[in-house]
Write an enzyme that holds these catalytic residues in place. Structure first.
Site, PDB file in Angstrom:
ATOM      1  N   GLY A   1       0.788  -1.235   0.000  1.00  0.00           N
ATOM      2  CA  GLY A   1       0.000   0.000   0.000  1.00  0.00           C
ATOM      3  C   GLY A   1       0.816   1.279   0.000  1.00  0.00           C
TER       4      GLY A   1
ATOM      5  N   ASN B   1       1.696   3.022  -2.746  1.00  0.00           N
ATOM      6  CA  ASN B   1       1.040   3.946  -3.683  1.00  0.00           C
ATOM      7  C   ASN B   1      -0.194   4.557  -3.033  1.00  0.00           C
ATOM      8  OD1 ASN B   1       2.173   4.120  -6.560  1.00  0.00           O
ATOM      9  ND2 ASN B   1       2.373   1.941  -6.103  1.00  0.00           N
TER      10      ASN B   1
ATOM     11  N   LYS C   1      -6.436  -9.164  -7.287  1.00  0.00           N
ATOM     12  CA  LYS C   1      -7.611  -9.941  -7.662  1.00  0.00           C
ATOM     13  C   LYS C   1      -8.308  -9.257  -8.837  1.00  0.00           C
ATOM     14  CE  LYS C   1     -11.211 -12.320  -5.323  1.00  0.00           C
ATOM     15  NZ  LYS C   1     -11.722 -12.820  -6.463  1.00  0.00           N
TER      16      LYS C   1
ATOM     17  N   ASN D   1      -5.394   1.445 -13.155  1.00  0.00           N
ATOM     18  CA  ASN D   1      -4.407   0.562 -12.523  1.00  0.00           C
ATOM     19  C   ASN D   1      -3.029   1.112 -12.833  1.00  0.00           C
ATOM     20  OD1 ASN D   1      -3.367  -1.745 -11.176  1.00  0.00           O
ATOM     21  ND2 ASN D   1      -2.913  -2.674 -13.156  1.00  0.00           N
TER      22      ASN D   1
ATOM     23  N   HIS E   1       0.982  -0.049 -13.300  1.00  0.00           N
ATOM     24  CA  HIS E   1       1.787  -1.253 -13.561  1.00  0.00           C
ATOM     25  C   HIS E   1       3.255  -0.827 -13.736  1.00  0.00           C
ATOM     26  CE1 HIS E   1       2.410  -5.388 -14.854  1.00  0.00           C
ATOM     27  NE2 HIS E   1       3.266  -4.896 -15.726  1.00  0.00           N
TER      28      HIS E   1
ATOM     29  N   ASP F   1      -3.970  -6.105 -17.051  1.00  0.00           N
ATOM     30  CA  ASP F   1      -3.044  -5.206 -17.756  1.00  0.00           C
ATOM     31  C   ASP F   1      -3.429  -4.896 -19.202  1.00  0.00           C
ATOM     32  OD1 ASP F   1      -1.609  -5.267 -15.389  1.00  0.00           O
ATOM     33  OD2 ASP F   1      -0.376  -6.939 -16.055  1.00  0.00           O
TER      34      ASP F   1
ATOM     35  N   GLU G   1       6.553   5.585  -9.292  1.00  0.00           N
ATOM     36  CA  GLU G   1       5.111   5.291  -9.346  1.00  0.00           C
ATOM     37  C   GLU G   1       4.330   6.239  -8.448  1.00  0.00           C
ATOM     38  OE1 GLU G   1       3.675   1.252  -8.821  1.00  0.00           O
ATOM     39  OE2 GLU G   1       5.608   0.494  -9.483  1.00  0.00           O
TER      40      GLU G   1
HETATM   41  C1  GRF Z   1       3.321  -1.510  -7.622  1.00  0.00           C
HETATM   42  O1  GRF Z   1       4.557  -1.826  -8.180  1.00  0.00           O
HETATM   43  C2  GRF Z   1       2.264  -1.430  -8.694  1.00  0.00           C
HETATM   44  O2  GRF Z   1       2.752  -0.981  -9.918  1.00  0.00           O
HETATM   45  C3  GRF Z   1       1.828  -2.850  -8.831  1.00  0.00           C
HETATM   46  O3  GRF Z   1       1.855  -3.369  -7.520  1.00  0.00           O
HETATM   47  C4  GRF Z   1       2.795  -2.638  -6.733  1.00  0.00           C
HETATM   48  C5  GRF Z   1       2.076  -2.148  -5.515  1.00  0.00           C
HETATM   49  O4  GRF Z   1       2.941  -1.582  -4.592  1.00  0.00           O
HETATM   50  N1  GRF Z   1       0.549  -2.974  -9.477  1.00  0.00           N
HETATM   51  P1  GRF Z   1       2.387  -0.864  -3.289  1.00  0.00           P
HETATM   52  O5  GRF Z   1       1.442  -1.848  -2.615  1.00  0.00           O
HETATM   53  O6  GRF Z   1       1.697   0.383  -3.716  1.00  0.00           O
HETATM   54  O7  GRF Z   1       3.586  -0.610  -2.447  1.00  0.00           O
END
Ligand code: GRF
Length: 204
Positions: free
Chosen positions: A19, A21, A98, A114, A116, A157, A186
């Site tokens: 978590g 991000n 999921k 999303n 990625h 994706d 990110e």
């Molecule tokens: C990130 O690398 C995102 O791109 C991918 O899953 C990871 C999640 O990281 N979909 P976090 O849980 O936000 O640390």
């Protein structure tokens, strides 16, 4: 453009593990860097750091999974109910492991993002998550990788690419150094993209 001139975005975040991000988005809203509010955090993992971080931040958090709703359609319905009741305008998946159900996909069509950690369509699809992505990038000898934010469809994706940024793969990069650098990017990139959406610069 000043924050107060933009439309406040009510964001629901889905996360299964760390978590980071999610935290970056919550922090950006609280700092006023993004005219938004995280109105719900949903996780399929009751022990996730994401739920713990949401709790600490005082954001409404929900564990919704096959454990709480064994039937897929009931789970889909329950998720949809939480999203609509929380007033979510937009859904941001951030490490959610999921697939979403048909109700949620239908109700929020074109409003589910999303993130990625590669330049999709490269290094995406089933099994391409976390360190698997960065290992594949390094093994292929890529000089450039990056981050993609895309709309969510039924499959992993796929869906229209909203924004991408490139990141150099450095000589001597390991999975660890590369994944850390990409993840850091990110955080800013997700916030910037949501900001552009709230300002109407990106139209979903
Ligand atoms: C990130 O690398 C995102 O791109 C991918 O899953 C990871 C999640 O990281 N979909 P976090 O849980 O936000 O640390």
């Amino acid at each position: 453009m000043k924050c107060e001139d933009t439309k406040k975005l009510h964001i629901a975040i889905f996360a299964s593990h760390t978590g980071t991000n999610m935290q970056a988005i919550i922090d950006a809203c609280r700092r006023g860097d993004l005219n938004g509010e995280v109105c719900a955090v949903i996780s399929n993992n009751s022990n996730s750091q994401a739920l713990e971080k949401a709790r600490i931040a005082g954001v409404p958090e929900y564990h919704l999974s096959n454990k709480t709703y064994p039937e897929e359609d009931e789970l889909d319905e329950a998720i949809c109910k939480v999203l609509t009741e929380s007033g979510a305008d937009i859904v941001a998946l951030a490490g959610y492991m999921k697939k979403l159900g048909p109700e949620v996909l239908k109700h929020y069509k074109g409003r589910i993002l999303n993130i990625h950690p590669s330049l999709l369509p490269k290094y995406g699809g089933k099994g391409m998550y976390g360190t698997h992505v960065h290992r594949a990038v390094i093994d292929a000898g890529e000089k450039t990788t990056g981050v993609t934010i895309h709309l969510v469809e039924e499959e992993y994706d796929t869906g229209k690419i909203i924004r991408q940024c490139e990141i150099e793969v450095l000589d001597g990069d390991t999975i660890d150094t590369l994944s850390k650098r990409v993840l850091e990017r990110e955080h800013a990139f997700y916030v910037e993209t949501l900001k552009l959406i709230s300002e109407g610069v990106i139209k979903l």
